[in-house]
Design a protein around this motif. Structure first.
Motif, mmCIF file in Angstrom:
data_model
loop_
_atom_site.group_PDB
_atom_site.id
_atom_site.type_symbol
_atom_site.label_atom_id
_atom_site.label_comp_id
_atom_site.label_asym_id
_atom_site.label_seq_id
_atom_site.Cartn_x
_atom_site.Cartn_y
_atom_site.Cartn_z
ATOM 1 N N SER A 104 0.810 -1.220 0.000
ATOM 2 C CA SER A 104 0.000 0.000 0.000
ATOM 3 C C SER A 104 0.846 1.274 0.000
ATOM 4 C CB SER A 104 -0.927 0.011 1.222
ATOM 5 O OG SER A 104 -0.167 0.029 2.417
ATOM 6 N N GLY A 105 2.143 1.118 0.227
ATOM 7 C CA GLY A 105 3.035 2.272 0.265
ATOM 8 C C GLY A 105 3.139 2.913 1.642
ATOM 9 N N VAL A 106 2.422 2.349 2.624
ATOM 10 C CA VAL A 106 2.425 2.915 3.976
ATOM 11 C C VAL A 106 3.795 2.756 4.628
ATOM 12 C CG1 VAL A 106 1.445 2.697 6.296
ATOM 13 C CG2 VAL A 106 -0.056 2.604 4.299
ATOM 14 N N GLU A 107 4.447 1.615 4.398
ATOM 15 C CA GLU A 107 5.750 1.374 5.005
ATOM 16 C C GLU A 107 6.743 2.465 4.612
ATOM 17 O OE1 GLU A 107 8.875 -2.323 5.546
ATOM 18 O OE2 GLU A 107 7.879 -2.066 3.607
ATOM 19 N N LYS A 108 6.752 2.863 3.332
ATOM 20 C CA LYS A 108 7.678 3.890 2.858
ATOM 21 C C LYS A 108 7.361 5.247 3.480
ATOM 22 C CE LYS A 108 9.538 5.950 -1.360
ATOM 23 N NZ LYS A 108 9.488 5.979 -2.847
ATOM 24 N N ILE A 109 6.050 5.542 3.604
ATOM 25 C CA ILE A 109 5.647 6.818 4.212
ATOM 26 C C ILE A 109 6.091 6.878 5.667
ATOM 27 C CG2 ILE A 109 3.692 8.277 4.841
ATOM 28 C CD1 ILE A 109 2.181 7.059 2.453
ATOM 29 N N ILE A 110 5.885 5.785 6.384
ATOM 30 C CA ILE A 110 6.258 5.732 7.805
ATOM 31 C C ILE A 110 7.763 5.899 7.966
ATOM 32 C CG2 ILE A 110 6.340 4.275 9.866
ATOM 33 C CD1 ILE A 110 3.555 5.346 9.262
ATOM 34 N N GLU A 111 8.547 5.213 7.107
ATOM 35 C CA GLU A 111 10.007 5.310 7.192
ATOM 36 C C GLU A 111 10.498 6.724 6.868
ATOM 37 O OE1 GLU A 111 11.456 2.335 4.562
ATOM 38 O OE2 GLU A 111 11.154 0.679 5.994
ATOM 39 N N THR A 112 9.813 7.369 5.930
ATOM 40 C CA THR A 112 10.235 8.708 5.499
ATOM 41 C C THR A 112 9.802 9.798 6.469
ATOM 42 O OG1 THR A 112 10.045 7.996 3.193
ATOM 43 C CG2 THR A 112 10.150 10.368 3.599
ATOM 44 N N ARG A 113 8.565 9.696 6.960
ATOM 45 C CA ARG A 113 7.967 10.783 7.732
ATOM 46 C C ARG A 113 8.002 10.589 9.249
ATOM 47 N NH1 ARG A 113 7.428 15.291 4.548
ATOM 48 N NH2 ARG A 113 6.419 14.790 2.575
ATOM 49 N N CYS A 114 8.017 9.350 9.707
ATOM 50 C CA CYS A 114 7.749 9.099 11.131
ATOM 51 C C CYS A 114 8.925 8.539 11.929
ATOM 52 C CB CYS A 114 6.559 8.140 11.277
ATOM 53 S SG CYS A 114 5.091 8.655 10.365
ATOM 54 N N VAL A 115 9.696 7.624 11.291
ATOM 55 C CA VAL A 115 10.723 6.884 12.051
ATOM 56 C C VAL A 115 11.826 7.791 12.577
ATOM 57 C CG1 VAL A 115 12.456 5.042 11.883
ATOM 58 C CG2 VAL A 115 10.202 4.719 10.870
ATOM 59 N N MET A 116 12.015 8.961 11.958
ATOM 60 C CA MET A 116 13.053 9.875 12.445
ATOM 61 C C MET A 116 12.827 10.275 13.909
ATOM 62 S SD MET A 116 11.980 13.417 10.474
ATOM 63 C CE MET A 116 11.871 12.624 8.874
ATOM 64 N N CYS A 117 11.545 10.273 14.336
ATOM 65 C CA CYS A 117 11.216 10.572 15.737
ATOM 66 C C CYS A 117 10.724 9.328 16.478
ATOM 67 C CB CYS A 117 10.145 11.652 15.814
ATOM 68 S SG CYS A 117 10.667 13.248 15.152
ATOM 69 N N HIS A 118 9.888 8.546 15.820
ATOM 70 C CA HIS A 118 9.324 7.334 16.422
ATOM 71 C C HIS A 118 10.276 6.165 16.228
ATOM 72 C CE1 HIS A 118 5.176 8.768 17.352
ATOM 73 N NE2 HIS A 118 5.445 9.637 16.392
ATOM 74 N N ASN A 119 11.300 6.089 17.051
ATOM 75 C CA ASN A 119 12.277 5.006 16.958
ATOM 76 C C ASN A 119 12.555 4.419 18.333
ATOM 77 O OD1 ASN A 119 14.245 6.858 18.180
ATOM 78 N ND2 ASN A 119 14.279 7.837 16.155
ATOM 79 N N LYS A 120 13.468 3.476 18.402
ATOM 80 C CA LYS A 120 13.731 2.756 19.658
ATOM 81 C C LYS A 120 14.287 3.663 20.747
ATOM 82 C CE LYS A 120 14.603 -1.664 17.353
ATOM 83 N NZ LYS A 120 15.598 -2.717 17.056
ATOM 84 N N GLU A 121 14.993 4.721 20.352
ATOM 85 C CA GLU A 121 15.612 5.603 21.340
ATOM 86 C C GLU A 121 14.610 6.583 21.964
ATOM 87 O OE1 GLU A 121 17.098 4.953 18.328
ATOM 88 O OE2 GLU A 121 18.485 3.559 19.307
ATOM 89 N N ALA A 122 13.465 6.759 21.342
ATOM 90 C CA ALA A 122 12.485 7.745 21.811
ATOM 91 C C ALA A 122 11.549 7.147 22.848
ATOM 92 C CB ALA A 122 11.676 8.282 20.627
ATOM 93 N N SER A 123 10.913 8.038 23.624
ATOM 94 C CA SER A 123 9.961 7.589 24.653
ATOM 95 C C SER A 123 8.540 7.482 24.103
ATOM 96 C CB SER A 123 9.973 8.578 25.829
ATOM 97 O OG SER A 123 9.633 9.882 25.383
ATOM 98 N N ILE A 124 8.363 7.786 22.812
ATOM 99 C CA ILE A 124 7.065 7.677 22.157
ATOM 100 C C ILE A 124 7.007 6.354 21.398
ATOM 101 C CG2 ILE A 124 6.635 10.157 21.995
ATOM 102 C CD1 ILE A 124 7.927 10.214 19.295
ATOM 103 N N PRO A 125 5.828 5.946 20.906
ATOM 104 C CA PRO A 125 5.723 4.655 20.205
ATOM 105 C C PRO A 125 6.764 4.472 19.111
ATOM 106 C CG PRO A 125 3.544 5.557 20.581
ATOM 107 C CD PRO A 125 4.510 6.604 21.036
#
Length: 291
Positions: A104-125
């Motif tokens: 669906s292309g969602v994985e690419k959007i999430i990697e591009t837009r979200c993972v920069m903040c939403h990652n293992k080091e962060a306190s958010i999901p």
């Protein structure tokens, strides 16, 4: 009666500088805390500015949609284009299946837009794993009890220390009587406890969202009263309290604060507030609860 403390205006200049530095620092910190609330809770309904809906969505949740959808339409709206947000929400409403995640292309959007903040080091999901993303595709039920527990104990410990030091400085003031000084010092703690309690009550039922705003407003007002009085007495005692507006206020209080004159005014104010509640506030709350 002999005064048992040194008034703020009579402290040595180094002590005044110390007190002033602390008050200015926590004052700026309080201001930034209010700005942070506007950019977090204040965007829960997708519109800038704190409202009852923002409080309800933050603690009780918006039960009409998922957590991810509410964030994409709210505080995270500016972090992705309209088309990207549409693709993510379409995938969520189709069941948020792993089999459609990549196609669906969602994985690419999430990697591009979200993972920069939403990652293992962060306190958010953590969105770097599918399981972390999947956890926010469920119905939006607001803050979890675990997060409320964590935030509650941090606020109770941290903010009570701030009020303690501000209260100590304010206790050296002399323009306020001992009776009202005790009330002013005790009020922030009462409002702090009411504020924390209101989060838990709103999590259980949205009608308590009003209490969150009232408790926060009371806490801020009592803080500002002690903060402003302390600074004015240290550096502007004579122009403000001896020759300025402070003298006129004190004269007005001396003339007007007889109990038999205060009670009718209090009764009138209570009647007006009751009428306001029954005519506007309670019908509004009932309408929101029905929705």
């Amino acid at each position: 009666m002999t005064q048992k403390y040194t008034p703020l205006k009579d402290h040595d200049t180094p002590i005044k500088v110390l007190f002033t530095g602390y008050l200015c620092t926590v004052g700026i910190g309080y201001l930034f805390a209010l700005v942070q609330i506007l950019f977090t809770h204040g965007m829960a309904d997708g519109k800038f500015g704190l409202s009852i809906d923002d409080i309800v969505y933050s603690y009780y949740g918006n039960r009409s949609g998922t957590v991810l959808e509410q964030k994409l339409n709210g505080s995270m709206k500016e972090n992705a284009s309209e088309q990207e947000r549409f693709e993510i929400m379409k995938w969520v409403r189709d069941g948020a299946e792993l089999s459609d995640y990549k196609s669906s292309g969602v994985e690419k959007i999430i990697e591009t837009r979200c993972v920069m903040c939403h990652n293992k080091e962060a306190s958010i999901p953590d969105f770097s794993s599918f399981e972390g993303l999947k956890s926010v595709t469920a119905q939006d039920e607001g803050a979890t009890f675990a997060s409320l527990t964590r935030v509650s104990h941090i606020h109770l410990f941290g903010i009570s220390f701030i009020f303690m030091f501000v209260g100590i400085i304010f206790s050296f003031s002399e323009t306020t009587t001992t009776k009202y000084k005790c009330i002013a010092i005790g009020m922030p703690y009462a409002f702090l406890i009411a504020d924390i309690l209101s989060w838990w009550l709103t999590k259980i039922h949205p009608m308590f969202a009003w209490l969150v705003i009232l408790a926060g407003t009371g806490m801020g007002a009592s803080f500002m009263f002690m903060w402003a009085t302390s600074l004015l007495e240290m550096w502007l005692f004579k122009p403000v309290f001896i020759n300025g507006p402070g003298l006129r206020v004190q004269q007005w209080l001396d003339e007007k604060t007889k109990l038999d004159e205060i009670l009718p005014a209090l009764k009138k104010a209570a009647a007006w507030l009751t009428q306001l509640w029954l005519k506007h506030a309670w019908p509004f709350i009932k309408e929101r609860l029905k929705k």
